[in-house]
Write an enzyme that holds these catalytic residues in place. Structure first.
Site, mmCIF file in Angstrom:
data_model
loop_
_atom_site.group_PDB
_atom_site.id
_atom_site.type_symbol
_atom_site.label_atom_id
_atom_site.label_comp_id
_atom_site.label_asym_id
_atom_site.label_seq_id
_atom_site.Cartn_x
_atom_site.Cartn_y
_atom_site.Cartn_z
ATOM 1 C CG HIS A 169 -1.751 -1.207 1.411
ATOM 2 N ND1 HIS A 169 -2.856 -1.456 0.639
ATOM 3 C CD2 HIS A 169 -1.651 -2.250 2.279
ATOM 4 C CE1 HIS A 169 -3.414 -2.596 1.023
ATOM 5 N NE2 HIS A 169 -2.708 -3.092 2.016
HETATM 6 C C1 BDR Z 1 -2.877 0.702 5.418
HETATM 7 O O1 BDR Z 1 -3.121 0.220 6.742
HETATM 8 C C2 BDR Z 1 -1.922 -0.068 7.386
HETATM 9 O O2 BDR Z 1 -2.032 -1.256 8.099
HETATM 10 C C3 BDR Z 1 -0.859 -0.093 6.317
HETATM 11 O O3 BDR Z 1 0.391 0.320 6.836
HETATM 12 C C4 BDR Z 1 -1.378 0.852 5.284
HETATM 13 O O4 BDR Z 1 -1.002 2.178 5.582
HETATM 14 C C5 BDR Z 1 -3.511 -0.248 4.428
HETATM 15 O O5 BDR Z 1 -4.881 -0.332 4.643
#
Ligand code: BDR
Ligand code: CA
Length: 312
Positions: free
Chosen positions: A241
């Site tokens: 992500h």
């Molecule tokens: C986001 O949630 C967090 O757990 C990850 O680091 C990312 O920023 C993804 O949904």
């Protein structure tokens, strides 16, 4: 630029990509409680900074809790310490004086208008507080490049919400309504960027510390994705992500964006943190862009190429 983050295995890869990209002129890393508590996200940012040989970049600790809610946490996706299988030892170089909010306001207000981009990789608490402290930030900031939200993909923490927005929906609602220019990488885009076996192997083949740590983060996510989410085909991979924000700043052509207006549900328990993305806007005046397509191979090629040139 400034990176506001909650490392977090994918935050860590985003940091490593930025640390290895000198043209970004990274002024500071600010931290927030999110995946793990802020004491740990701050320590983790310092660990990653040290691995990358970039102790020159200040790390400022930020908000310990969301504006109105109890702190959440996503330790099951990041490990109890937040960096997967990596041993979390206390680094020598300390956090910098001054809070995340003070650092964001100072750096942005001292710079040329719109010259400082802010990548937000965690809950938006720090930026919401910074905007309350200095409302002129909304027009002074360069793009606010966010990992957060979900539209066609549905949520990853609830059926309708993505974790970062869900964790502090009140902060996200304030930021999206603030007038900031925002470029948003939600799950619709980040689910197209997957750490497949061949992509992780290419990173491992680089052979330096930054690439080895990035690959270890991806291997951890791969294992958790198999255990918790599921693995539909043998060539599947866990989504990556947060690095999409930095990748877009480096190489915008890797993504397709659509002008829109984004609002956040902060009141309903059922749909808390849902991002309502309205594409029926005037493109000339729209302040938000939503990523609808990502070149997953291109993002991984960029990370691998940059980490090959990392200081360590
Ligand atoms: C986001 O949630 C967090 O757990 C990850 O680091 C990312 O920023 C993804 O949904
Ligand atoms: Ca994150």
């Amino acid at each position: 630029m400034i990176i506001d983050c909650d490392p977090g295995v994918d935050d860590a890869v985003g940091l490593l990509l930025a640390f290895a990209s000198p043209e970004l002129d990274l002024k500071a890393v600010t931290t927030v409680g999110g995946n793990v508590p802020v004491e740990k996200t701050t320590r983790n940012a310092r660990i990653i900074r040290h691995v990358a040989g970039r102790d020159d970049v200040p790390v400022h600790a930020g908000a310990a809790r969301p504006l109105k809610r109890e702190p959440a946490g996503a330790g099951e996706f990041h490990g109890a310490e937040g960096l997967g299988d990596l041993e979390a030892v206390e680094p020598d170089a300390p956090a910098a004086e001054g809070s995340a909010v003070e650092a964001i306001v100072r750096i942005v207000m001292e710079a040329e208008p719109t010259s400082v981009a802010l990548a937000v990789m965690g809950p938006m608490t720090n930026l919401a507080l910074a905007l309350r402290a200095e409302p002129r930030l909304a027009e002074r900031l360069g793009p606010v490049v966010v990992m957060g939200g979900a539209r066609s993909e549905g949520g990853n923490i609830t059926p309708s919400a993505e974790f970062n927005i869900w964790a502090d929906p009140d902060a996200a609602a304030e930021v999206f309504a603030s007038g900031c220019e925002m470029v948003v990488f939600g799950l619709d885009a980040t689910h197209q960027v997957r750490g497949t076996e061949d992509r992780i192997a290419a990173l491992e083949a680089v052979g330096n510390a930054s690439a080895a740590i990035a690959a270890s983060m991806l291997r951890f996510s791969q294992r958790i994705e198999r255990e918790i989410v599921g693995w539909p085909t043998p060539d599947w991979g866990a989504p990556l992500h947060d690095p999409c924000t930095v990748a877009w700043l480096l190489k915008p052509g890797l993504f397709r964006l659509k002008p829109c207006r984004i609002e956040v549900e902060a009141d309903s328990d059922l749909t808390r943190g849902h991002t309502a993305v309205e594409f029926r806007v005037d493109p000339a005046s729209a302040r938000h862009l939503w990523a609808v397509e990502a070149d997953g191979q291109g993002v991984f090629d960029l990370i691998t190429e940059r980490l090959r040139g990392a200081a360590r």
